[in-house]
Write a protein that holds these residues in place. Structure first.
Motif, PDB file in Angstrom:
ATOM      1  N   GLN A   1       0.810  -1.212   0.000  1.00  0.00           N
ATOM      2  CA  GLN A   1       0.000   0.000   0.000  1.00  0.00           C
ATOM      3  C   GLN A   1       0.847   1.267   0.000  1.00  0.00           C
ATOM      4  O   GLN A   1       0.317   2.364   0.170  1.00  0.00           O
ATOM      5  CB  GLN A   1      -0.939  -0.014   1.214  1.00  0.00           C
ATOM      6  CG  GLN A   1      -1.967  -1.125   1.179  1.00  0.00           C
ATOM      7  CD  GLN A   1      -2.798  -1.205   2.448  1.00  0.00           C
ATOM      8  OE1 GLN A   1      -2.391  -0.681   3.489  1.00  0.00           O
ATOM      9  NE2 GLN A   1      -3.938  -1.857   2.370  1.00  0.00           N
TER      10      GLN A   1
ATOM     11  N   THR B   1       3.594   3.943  -1.881  1.00  0.00           N
ATOM     12  CA  THR B   1       3.717   4.502  -3.229  1.00  0.00           C
ATOM     13  C   THR B   1       5.116   5.074  -3.420  1.00  0.00           C
ATOM     14  O   THR B   1       5.680   5.666  -2.499  1.00  0.00           O
ATOM     15  CB  THR B   1       2.688   5.625  -3.455  1.00  0.00           C
ATOM     16  OG1 THR B   1       1.378   5.114  -3.227  1.00  0.00           O
ATOM     17  CG2 THR B   1       2.776   6.159  -4.869  1.00  0.00           C
TER      18      THR B   1
ATOM     19  N   TYR C   1       7.376   7.831  -5.216  1.00  0.00           N
ATOM     20  CA  TYR C   1       7.446   9.085  -5.940  1.00  0.00           C
ATOM     21  C   TYR C   1       8.850   9.154  -6.547  1.00  0.00           C
ATOM     22  O   TYR C   1       9.810   8.599  -5.993  1.00  0.00           O
ATOM     23  CB  TYR C   1       7.236  10.275  -5.006  1.00  0.00           C
ATOM     24  CG  TYR C   1       5.798  10.549  -4.639  1.00  0.00           C
ATOM     25  CD1 TYR C   1       5.290  11.844  -4.684  1.00  0.00           C
ATOM     26  CD2 TYR C   1       4.941   9.533  -4.237  1.00  0.00           C
ATOM     27  CE1 TYR C   1       3.966  12.124  -4.337  1.00  0.00           C
ATOM     28  CE2 TYR C   1       3.621   9.795  -3.902  1.00  0.00           C
ATOM     29  CZ  TYR C   1       3.140  11.091  -3.945  1.00  0.00           C
ATOM     30  OH  TYR C   1       1.836  11.356  -3.610  1.00  0.00           O
TER      31      TYR C   1
ATOM     32  N   GLU D   1       0.549   6.629   1.799  1.00  0.00           N
ATOM     33  CA  GLU D   1      -0.734   7.310   1.726  1.00  0.00           C
ATOM     34  C   GLU D   1      -1.713   6.587   2.648  1.00  0.00           C
ATOM     35  O   GLU D   1      -2.430   5.662   2.254  1.00  0.00           O
ATOM     36  CB  GLU D   1      -1.217   7.346   0.280  1.00  0.00           C
ATOM     37  CG  GLU D   1      -0.298   8.167  -0.628  1.00  0.00           C
ATOM     38  CD  GLU D   1      -0.719   8.172  -2.080  1.00  0.00           C
ATOM     39  OE1 GLU D   1      -1.612   7.372  -2.431  1.00  0.00           O
ATOM     40  OE2 GLU D   1      -0.160   8.965  -2.860  1.00  0.00           O
TER      41      GLU D   1
ATOM     42  N   GLU E   1      10.059  -2.150  -6.939  1.00  0.00           N
ATOM     43  CA  GLU E   1       9.216  -1.204  -7.661  1.00  0.00           C
ATOM     44  C   GLU E   1      10.058  -0.255  -8.512  1.00  0.00           C
ATOM     45  O   GLU E   1       9.692   0.072  -9.648  1.00  0.00           O
ATOM     46  CB  GLU E   1       8.353  -0.416  -6.674  1.00  0.00           C
ATOM     47  CG  GLU E   1       7.267  -1.231  -6.005  1.00  0.00           C
ATOM     48  CD  GLU E   1       6.226  -1.709  -6.999  1.00  0.00           C
ATOM     49  OE1 GLU E   1       5.674  -0.876  -7.740  1.00  0.00           O
ATOM     50  OE2 GLU E   1       5.989  -2.937  -7.038  1.00  0.00           O
TER      51      GLU E   1
ATOM     52  N   PRO F   1       4.377  10.944  -8.294  1.00  0.00           N
ATOM     53  CA  PRO F   1       4.127   9.570  -8.762  1.00  0.00           C
ATOM     54  C   PRO F   1       4.350   9.521 -10.269  1.00  0.00           C
ATOM     55  O   PRO F   1       4.287  10.546 -10.957  1.00  0.00           O
ATOM     56  CB  PRO F   1       2.649   9.326  -8.411  1.00  0.00           C
ATOM     57  CG  PRO F   1       2.273  10.428  -7.481  1.00  0.00           C
ATOM     58  CD  PRO F   1       3.168  11.579  -7.765  1.00  0.00           C
TER      59      PRO F   1
END
Length: 367
Positions: A123, A125, A127, A149, A181, A356
């Motif tokens: 969950q 993210t 950037y 988030e 990622e 993002p």
């Protein structure tokens, strides 16, 4: 011991945690604060360890039996709670326990559990903030910055949850998630570049590496597997580490960096110029680039010594044959000064904020 009175008692609780018992029938809290300040002042200057100079930062928690504690265990517990409160205020602080701190500790423990679930459920993210060639304006790399988030707390910054991850051992899972990622995104950028027949260097991805990760014996194998799974050239991955990371276990750090560089991974020394031993590391560790700390860039354009410091770092980098990235560029004036000083690359809000990934992201410029 040198900072204590003869009647005070010091004990090592384990690791890097110590306890001091201060007895004073008149005003125990004032006496404890005096002792705490004396100890912190003793560590303002670096500590000599062999041939090295090591910076030591203390966080101190103070509790007295006037706060309601009736047993030694309760006093230590309350002091520990106050100590963690002091850590959240930054380095070199002390806090006196107050019963309301208990609520903050419970909230912190709740946040730890939520972070564990957030990592498991992916969950978080990423950037990305651009790093550009100051001479041409071309995009050369993107730094991966993790954000949380939270459904009810909103956007939780890394300064709040990364220390939590380090305390709980979740930093390995968090770091692996960011690495995977980031590498997958690097591969998507490369695929888009190939599809558009763009003739230019691959855009590298920068990933921050913590002290815990650098000590992990499985780090090299994990990085190798991640690069293979993402089908990304190792040259496209740059690990950023700070000097404080190297201070914790320099021998293990040297071994891990050497093995990763053998794969083709590159390394950047982050926040260069803010520590005490950066020069010694440049002699013993093969860094590929230096990142000039934001505090030096802030003063560019003003009549101060910052320009001289930046020029010195750039000249040092030229001598060593490594690239230079200036961090925290926020104005065109700073950009122009860095171009005049022939700095290689730049990063900062003026050149691009962390965002993002957007499908329309172009690789030809930092715009």
């Amino acid at each position: 011991r040198a900072c204590l009175r003869p009647e005070d008692v010091i004990a090592r609780l384990g690791g890097d945690e110590f306890a001091v018992m201060v007895e004073d029938g008149h005003d125990a809290e004032a006496a404890a604060i005096t002792v705490a300040r004396r100890i912190m002042e003793a560590f303002v200057l670096p500590v000599g360890v062999g041939a090295e100079s090591v910076s030591v930062y203390l966080s101190v928690g103070i509790a007295t039996n006037h706060g309601g504690a009736t047993a030694a265990e309760e006093l230590i517990r309350d002091a520990d709670v106050a100590m963690y409160k002091a850590k959240t205020s930054g380095k070199g602080h002390f806090e006196v326990f107050h019963p309301s701190m208990g609520e903050a500790v419970l909230e912190r423990h709740g946040l730890k559990e939520e972070l564990r679930l957030a990592i498991e459920r992916q969950q978080l993210t990423l950037y990305f903030q651009p790093i550009v060639d100051l001479g041409t304006g071309a995009l050369v790399a993107e730094e991966a910055l993790v954000r949380w988030e939270h459904p009810s707390r909103g956007l939780v910054g890394p300064s709040e949850f990364v220390p939590l991850a380090e305390e709980t051992g979740l930093i390995l899972s968090l770091g692996q998630y960011v690495l995977e990622e980031a590498c997958q995104q690097a591969r998507r950028w490369q695929a888009r570049s190939d599809a558009s027949l763009t003739d230019g260097p691959e855009v590298a991805v920068h990933v921050n590496l913590s002290a815990v990760e650098l000590r992990d014996p499985d780090l090299v194998d994990r990085v190798r597997a991640t690069l293979s799974d993402a089908a990304v050239n190792a040259q496209s991955l740059v690990f950023e580490i700070t000097e404080t990371v190297l201070l914790e276990d320099s021998e293990r750090a040297k071994a891990a960096i050497s093995e990763l560089r053998a794969l083709g991974v590159r390394f950047a020394l982050d926040d260069f110029g803010t520590g005490y031993s950066s020069l010694s590391y440049l002699h013993t560790l093969p860094f590929d680039m230096l990142k000039i700390a934001k505090s030096f860039v802030d003063g560019l354009g003003r009549r101060g010594p910052e320009a001289s410091f930046v020029r010195m770092i750039i000249e040092l980098a030229r001598t060593l044959g490594v690239a230079v990235v200036a961090e925290g560029i926020e104005t065109q004036e700073q950009t122009d000064a860095l171009i005049t000083l022939e700095c290689d690359y730049g990063q900062g809000f003026h050149l691009g904020r962390p965002e993002p990934v957007k499908p329309e992201l172009q690789l030809s410029s930092a715009a």
